[in-house]
Design an enzyme around this catalytic site. Structure first.
Site, short mmCIF file in Angstrom:
data_model
loop_
_atom_site.label_atom_id
_atom_site.label_comp_id
_atom_site.label_asym_id
_atom_site.label_seq_id
_atom_site.Cartn_x
_atom_site.Cartn_y
_atom_site.Cartn_z
N GLU A 119 -2.37 16.62 -39.58
CA GLU A 119 -1.96 17.97 -39.97
C GLU A 119 -3.10 18.97 -39.78
OE1 GLU A 119 0.96 18.98 -40.59
OE2 GLU A 119 2.10 17.19 -41.13
N GLU A 125 17.81 17.94 -42.38
CA GLU A 125 16.67 17.10 -42.01
C GLU A 125 17.15 15.77 -41.41
OE1 GLU A 125 13.70 18.02 -41.85
OE2 GLU A 125 12.36 16.32 -42.03
N GLU A 135 11.90 23.17 -34.21
CA GLU A 135 12.14 22.35 -33.02
C GLU A 135 13.31 22.81 -32.16
OE1 GLU A 135 11.21 21.20 -35.93
OE2 GLU A 135 9.35 20.14 -35.51
N THR A 167 1.71 20.75 -30.28
CA THR A 167 2.90 20.43 -31.08
C THR A 167 3.09 21.42 -32.22
OG1 THR A 167 4.11 18.61 -32.12
CG2 THR A 167 1.78 18.81 -32.70
C1 DMJ Z 1 5.15 20.93 -37.07
O1 DMJ Z 1 4.09 20.86 -37.96
C2 DMJ Z 1 4.81 20.24 -35.79
O2 DMJ Z 1 5.73 20.65 -34.85
C3 DMJ Z 1 4.80 18.74 -35.91
O3 DMJ Z 1 4.61 18.08 -34.70
C4 DMJ Z 1 6.06 18.21 -36.54
N1 DMJ Z 1 6.91 19.26 -36.96
C5 DMJ Z 1 6.38 20.34 -37.72
C6 DMJ Z 1 7.41 21.40 -37.89
O4 DMJ Z 1 8.69 20.92 -38.06
#
Ligand code: DMJ
Length: 571
Positions: free
Chosen positions: A131, A364, A385, A468
């Site tokens: 994170e 979810e 996403e 990401t």
């Molecule tokens: C984000 O922190 C990033 O995209 C991570 O890879 C997984 N998903 C969360 C948001 O949904």
């Protein structure tokens, strides 16, 4: 190496130029209106964070207060929470690249200066490595690169690489986590004290396998190879632990190197592992990443895919385990666009959007076999996403239907999640009851991808990959060239076009120019990355050996009694 779909995506992109001019005008008007709506959303979230929560980590939009949530990220049981921690302005760090994309130079510069003077990582707080990597390290590196890009002119005063120095300090605090017998890092690290005594040895595949973009970029920018080599060593070790089916599990032990959870799919605990292999290939040009990605992707198509859906499977047997649609999986069509597998991306994206339409936002976890929402995972925490995949699919196809999808998402977000103090997560999608939390990724990703869907001028200028967490990193030819020999063996893909790649997006740069090297394959039409055409163009056969692999289901075709290849066994 084959990348036949890359040719296909180029075709789709060129096809987009032949659209009717009057409908083009309608699209342009819609884009302009929607862009402004998304801008308003971003500032509603950002201004409220700055007013009620900054410099704490995240905003509580219902009570107009704050939470210092960094130590809670990924910490489901809320263990080892700190006592004297007052936040690291996580939402501000996460907002910088979005501010740059929105063109807000004043706020970007203010943010950079504040962080330069006030952000300190020498604090006694236990945090999740993944994170912190994607939110803080990625946010700082991306903002640094945007700040030094002369075409942006984001900083009016002087900028002396302060964000890079912060990133380097943070990166150094990550390194003790990698001191394990397997070289796969612990999932948790204390900024001040390193790895805590009796720390859990359990980590996830995405947690230890998606560090390479940020840590690789940090090494390239600082000249200190330790970050990239640590992340790459871990990634390689993880890859060595795959099963003979090229599948990985979801959780593992960093000390023993044993898998703890054998079931895996494309969602939670694994998702960004796939994403980072492909994006590392684009960013660093190393053939190894493509080879790993290709094998992993083919296995995902073979063992997880069921038409447009993706279930989980056991890594050793390949047998299906859980039949679930999850909100996190919705990033996958976006990744498939990067690969060039646009038809498959489109069909999965439609299923995710159906779920969004059915519930108003996306739950979810939805149990496909019971046709119901998972009883304890009914929430929607403002995840990005689906917006992300919608952006990629619109880039690849220019099909205005994706603009409608974006518009529907913007409407639902405003209708169900907007409160006076920001945007609140949904606790239960069946009642739309809200929860007092505005996650930082709402600013880093959800708003950003929706904005980029309606205004792609930012990506039209340069080649970027998005981490990401949605932080853009420019694709630079010098990063392809300067890779120290000592890290790797093998050849590099060189680009001779100068320091900054320009003129096309990362999609077209990496996806379009490739052609299948094998002349037999090149002559045949391939519809997806797993597709193997039947040997005869009329599909006639004498034996199964003459039949290929079905493009949509990725399953082996067989020769029928009357001599035709087909998918005769029901799914
Ligand atoms: C984000 O922190 C990033 O995209 C991570 O890879 C997984 N998903 C969360 C948001 O949904």
């Amino acid at each position: 190496m084959f990348r036949p779909k890359h040719v296909f995506i180029c075709f789709l992109i060129s096809f987009a130029f032949f659209i009717d001019p009057s409908s083009q005008h309608v699209d342009d008007v819609k884009k302009q209106q929607m862009r402004e709506k998304v801008r308003e959303m971003f500032y509603h979230a950002y201004d409220n964070y700055m007013t009620y929560a900054f410099p704490h980590d995240e905003l509580k939009p219902i009570t107009k207060s704050f939470t210092d949530s960094l130590s809670e990220l990924g910490n489901l049981k809320l263990e080892h929470l700190p006592t004297g921690y007052n936040g690291s302005a996580v939402t501000l760090v996460e907002s910088l690249s979005s501010l740059a994309i929105l063109g807000n130079k004043t706020e970007f510069e203010k943010g950079v200066l504040w962080l330069s003077e006030n952000l300190k990582f020498d604090v006694d707080v236990r945090v999740n490595l993944f994170e912190c990597n994607i939110r803080l390290l990625g946010g700082l590196i991306s903002a640094h690169l945007l700040a030094i890009d002369p075409t942006n002119r984001l900083i009016q005063g002087s900028y002396d690489n302060q964000l890079l120095r912060l990133a380097e300090d943070l990166g150094k605090r990550f390194l003790p986590a990698f001191e394990t017998p397997t070289r796969i890092p612990y999932a948790w690290i204390n900024f001040k004290k390193g790895v805590m005594e009796n720390e859990t040895t359990e980590t996830s595949t995405s947690g230890c396998g998606s560090l390479i973009l940020e840590m690789g970029a940090l090494s390239r920018l600082t000249g200190d190879p330790r970050f990239e080599s640590a992340a790459l060593r871990a990634l390689r070790q993880l890859w060595r632990m795959r099963s003979s089916l090229d599948l990985l599990g979801t959780t593992l032990d960093v000390v023993t190197g044993e898998w703890l959870e054998y079931s895996s799919g494309i969602g939670a605990g694994v998702d960004s592992f796939y994403e980072y292999l492909m994006k590392a290939y684009i960013l660093f040009g190393k053939e190894d990443y493509w080879q790993m990605f290709r094998s992993a992707y083919l296995a995902s198509q073979k063992y997880f895919r069921y038409g447009p859906w993706y279930h989980e499977a056991n890594m050793w047997s390949g047998k299906p385990t859980y039949w679930q649609l999850t909100s996190l999986q919705a990033f996958w069509p976006g990744l498939q666009v990067l690969v060039g597998d646009v038809a498959a991306a489109n069909s999965s994206h439609r299923e995710f959007f159906h779920a969004w339409e059915k519930f108003g936002v996306i739950p979810e976890r939805y149990l496909l076999d019971h046709q119901m929402i998972h009883p304890t995972e009914r929430y929607y925490p403002l995840r990005p996403e689906l917006a992300e995949s919608t952006f990629y699919l619109y880039q690849a196809t220019k099909d205005p239907w994706y603009l409608d999808v974006g518009e529907a998402m913007v409407k639902s977000l405003n209708r169900y999640t907007k409160v006076a103090g920001g945007f609140a997560s949904v606790r239960d999608v069946t009642t739309m009851q809200l929860e007092d939390h505005q996650h930082s990724f709402f600013l880093a990703e959800t708003c950003k991808y929706l904005y980029l869907l309606f205004d792609d001028s930012f990506v039209a200028k340069r080649n970027y990959i998005f981490t990401t967490e949605g932080h853009p990193i420019q694709v630079m030819s010098s990063w392809h060239e300067k890779l120290p020999e000592s890290y790797f063996s093998g050849n590099w893909t060189f680009s001779k076009s100068g320091e900054w790649e320009s003129g096309a997006s990362a999609l077209s740069m990496k996806v379009c120019p490739s052609v299948a090297p094998n002349s037999r394959l090149r002559e045949q039409h391939r519809e997806s990355v797993c597709h193997v055409p039947d040997q005869k163009i009329d599909h006639k056969c004498w034996s199964n050996r003459e039949c290929g692999v079905d493009a949509t289901t990725c399953r082996q075709r067989s020769c029928s009694e009357v001599g035709f290849c087909g998918l005769w066994n029901p799914l």
